[in-house]
Design a protein around this motif. Structure first.
Motif, PDB file in Angstrom:
ATOM      1  N   ALA A 132      38.730  -5.028 -18.709  1.00  0.00           N
ATOM      2  CA  ALA A 132      39.002  -4.770 -19.990  1.00  0.00           C
ATOM      3  C   ALA A 132      40.545  -5.300 -20.349  1.00  0.00           C
ATOM      4  O   ALA A 132      41.201  -5.764 -19.443  1.00  0.00           O
ATOM      5  N   TYR A 133      40.538  -5.937 -21.525  1.00  0.00           N
ATOM      6  CA  TYR A 133      41.630  -6.499 -22.126  1.00  0.00           C
ATOM      7  C   TYR A 133      42.166  -7.594 -21.165  1.00  0.00           C
ATOM      8  O   TYR A 133      43.707  -7.698 -20.862  1.00  0.00           O
ATOM      9  N   GLY A 134      41.452  -8.511 -20.669  1.00  0.00           N
ATOM     10  CA  GLY A 134      42.052  -9.798 -19.817  1.00  0.00           C
ATOM     11  C   GLY A 134      42.298  -9.356 -18.480  1.00  0.00           C
ATOM     12  O   GLY A 134      42.784 -10.355 -17.845  1.00  0.00           O
ATOM     13  N   VAL A 135      41.947  -8.245 -17.998  1.00  0.00           N
ATOM     14  CA  VAL A 135      42.121  -8.076 -16.369  1.00  0.00           C
ATOM     15  C   VAL A 135      40.571  -7.388 -15.780  1.00  0.00           C
ATOM     16  O   VAL A 135      40.126  -6.896 -16.537  1.00  0.00           O
ATOM     17  N   GLU A 136      40.531  -7.947 -14.705  1.00  0.00           N
ATOM     18  CA  GLU A 136      39.219  -7.252 -13.943  1.00  0.00           C
ATOM     19  C   GLU A 136      39.791  -6.942 -12.621  1.00  0.00           C
ATOM     20  O   GLU A 136      40.686  -7.309 -12.118  1.00  0.00           O
ATOM     21  N   ILE A 137      39.173  -5.865 -12.273  1.00  0.00           N
ATOM     22  CA  ILE A 137      39.720  -5.212 -10.809  1.00  0.00           C
ATOM     23  C   ILE A 137      39.727  -6.311  -9.668  1.00  0.00           C
ATOM     24  O   ILE A 137      40.521  -5.944  -8.747  1.00  0.00           O
ATOM     25  N   LYS A 138      39.025  -7.317  -9.680  1.00  0.00           N
ATOM     26  CA  LYS A 138      39.000  -8.325  -8.773  1.00  0.00           C
ATOM     27  C   LYS A 138      40.407  -8.756  -8.316  1.00  0.00           C
ATOM     28  O   LYS A 138      41.100  -9.280  -7.209  1.00  0.00           O
ATOM     29  N   ASP A 139      41.346  -8.842  -9.611  1.00  0.00           N
ATOM     30  CA  ASP A 139      42.650  -9.274  -9.587  1.00  0.00           C
ATOM     31  C   ASP A 139      43.352  -8.256  -8.870  1.00  0.00           C
ATOM     32  O   ASP A 139      44.529  -8.887  -8.284  1.00  0.00           O
ATOM     33  N   LEU A 140      43.062  -7.171  -8.502  1.00  0.00           N
ATOM     34  CA  LEU A 140      44.097  -6.192  -7.743  1.00  0.00           C
ATOM     35  C   LEU A 140      43.337  -5.724  -6.632  1.00  0.00           C
ATOM     36  O   LEU A 140      44.098  -4.986  -5.669  1.00  0.00           O
ATOM     37  N   LEU A 194      52.887  -8.251 -16.865  1.00  0.00           N
ATOM     38  CA  LEU A 194      52.057  -7.556 -17.985  1.00  0.00           C
ATOM     39  C   LEU A 194      51.173  -8.541 -18.356  1.00  0.00           C
ATOM     40  O   LEU A 194      51.589  -9.858 -18.413  1.00  0.00           O
ATOM     41  N   HIS A 195      49.977  -8.204 -18.832  1.00  0.00           N
ATOM     42  CA  HIS A 195      48.952  -8.880 -19.580  1.00  0.00           C
ATOM     43  C   HIS A 195      48.824  -8.426 -20.982  1.00  0.00           C
ATOM     44  O   HIS A 195      48.182  -7.579 -21.228  1.00  0.00           O
ATOM     45  N   THR A 196      49.677  -9.097 -21.896  1.00  0.00           N
ATOM     46  CA  THR A 196      49.465  -8.650 -23.375  1.00  0.00           C
ATOM     47  C   THR A 196      49.119  -9.652 -24.271  1.00  0.00           C
ATOM     48  O   THR A 196      48.985  -9.142 -25.307  1.00  0.00           O
ATOM     49  N   SER A 197      48.713 -10.722 -23.821  1.00  0.00           N
ATOM     50  CA  SER A 197      48.171 -11.638 -24.752  1.00  0.00           C
ATOM     51  C   SER A 197      46.812 -11.522 -25.371  1.00  0.00           C
ATOM     52  O   SER A 197      46.688 -11.858 -26.512  1.00  0.00           O
TER      53      SER A 197
END
Ligand code: EPU
Length: 341
Positions: A132-140, A194-197
């Motif tokens: 959601a909102y530019g982030v996926e769990i695969k990133d973490l 942060l990913h706020t874009s």
């Protein structure tokens, strides 16, 4: 361990479908799960369907379940180790996802804040690479442990083993129904990035007058956005986005855009475009549609809802009508995100 017969599942699925399971049991460790699977074999029922249930927030039951439903209640959150930049946190598959995200934010561990308030449990997060909102769990994601149903072996899967894609993983494709996820380890940042874009987050922070947001500010903004658009499953039955956002070739997008200048699409590598299915469904006139108790949410057309007594068949039929309507209006194929049982 209690094994129950004809167990009602209404409270265990976020669509609120009033169905039952032939057999039902809960497990809170790998040992208990193994014992249940053994018992199922000994009773000669190993060939019956098996459904491992987490939060029940991404499935639609079309009828009573004629096999075994095992509810994953493996709990616990554990900090495994840390280095200068990261902390490695393991959570049991049965932990509530939002509770886990809040726990991490409370300790100042960054990365999951954009994924606040997603319904469901930790075990489902890698299953469909929630995002959601530019982030996926695969990133973490760091790794997970899963039990192989046939052999009873516990295996570790790293990010490469999971083949994550958009709302996809190897557990939904090649290894479907072969493993039960026991716990998941995330690698979180001690110095958050942060990913706020993503448009809505940016606007929400600006409206709140927050210039230098913390991970808590971002989480709060996401929570407010989700609450303003998405129905709370505790109030109106739903399973979040019912369809995936479909991908089309750039050439098709360009011609669609000529006919429909407002169409929303996000460019992808390889001359492809991901279309906002919510836009297509709204443009085809479905937003706010209701027949009996099955409907299309009035604030987010990608979400199908059960206003009370809709059956799984009612919701599925509505989804089928939407698929056909989008095919004939735009020549685009919608794919369901929700698991149809
Ligand atoms: N839109 C419309 N009409 C609608 C809904 C959306 O025109 O009724 C347009 C919006 O104006 C916007 C675009 O479609 O321009 C995208 O809308 P939104 O930001 O609400 O996101 P989405 O693509 O519809 C996806 C995820 C959601 C996730 C949001 C935010 C999928 C299938 N869904 O929805 O995930 O919360 O982005 O990142 O990718 C879920 O998977 O269950 C889920 C809720």
């Amino acid at each position: 361990m209690e094994i129950l017969a004809n167990y009602p599942l209404k409270k265990l699925n976020s669509f609120g479908m009033d169905v039952s399971a032939h057999r039902f049991a809960r497990f809170s460790s790998a040992d208990e799960l193994q014992a249940l699977l053994r018992h199922r074999r000994e009773q000669g029922e190993a060939a019956l369907p098996l459904l491992v249930l987490g939060g029940g927030s991404n499935l639609l039951f079309r009828e009573n379940f004629s096999g075994w439903v095992l509810k994953n209640e493996i709990g616990g959150v554990e900090e495994l180790h840390e280095d200068a930049d990261f902390v490695y946190v393991r959570a049991g598959a049965g932990e509530n996802w939002h509770g886990f995200v809040q726990y991490c934010i409370g300790r100042g561990w960054g990365g999951l804040e954009n994924l606040s308030l997603i319904p469901g449990n930790v075990g489902a997060s890698p299953m469909q690479n929630i995002g959601a909102y530019g982030v996926e769990i695969k990133d973490l994601f760091w790794d997970l442990r899963a039990l192989h149903i046939e052999s009873g072996r516990v295996e570790t899967f790293t990010v490469g083993d999971c083949h994550f894609g958009y709302r996809e993983s190897v557990f939904k494709t090649k290894l479907r129904n072969q493993y039960v996820i026991l716990d998941v380890t995330y690698c979180l940042r001690k110095k958050p990035v942060l990913h706020t874009s993503y448009g809505a987050i940016h606007q929400e922070l600006e409206a709140a007058g927050i210039g230098q947001p913390t991970i808590r500010d971002v989480a709060d903004a996401v929570i407010r956005i989700r609450q303003s658009k998405l129905p709370d499953p505790a109030v109106i039955g739903n399973a979040g986005s019912f369809f995936k956002n479909p991908t089309v070739p750039l050439a098709q997008f360009n011609s669609l855009q000529q006919q429909h200048p407002g169409i929303v699409g996000y460019p992808l590598p390889g001359d492809k475009v991901k279309l906002a299915a919510g836009w297509l469904i709204e443009a085809a006139g479905w937003k706010g549609y209701r027949k009996g108790d099955a409907g299309v949410h009035p604030r987010q057309a990608l979400v199908l809802v059960n206003y009370g007594h809709a059956t799984g068949a009612d919701i599925f039929d509505l989804s089928e009508q939407i698929v056909q309507s989008i095919r004939s209006a735009f020549n685009v194929e919608l794919e369901r995100e929700v698991n149809i049982i």
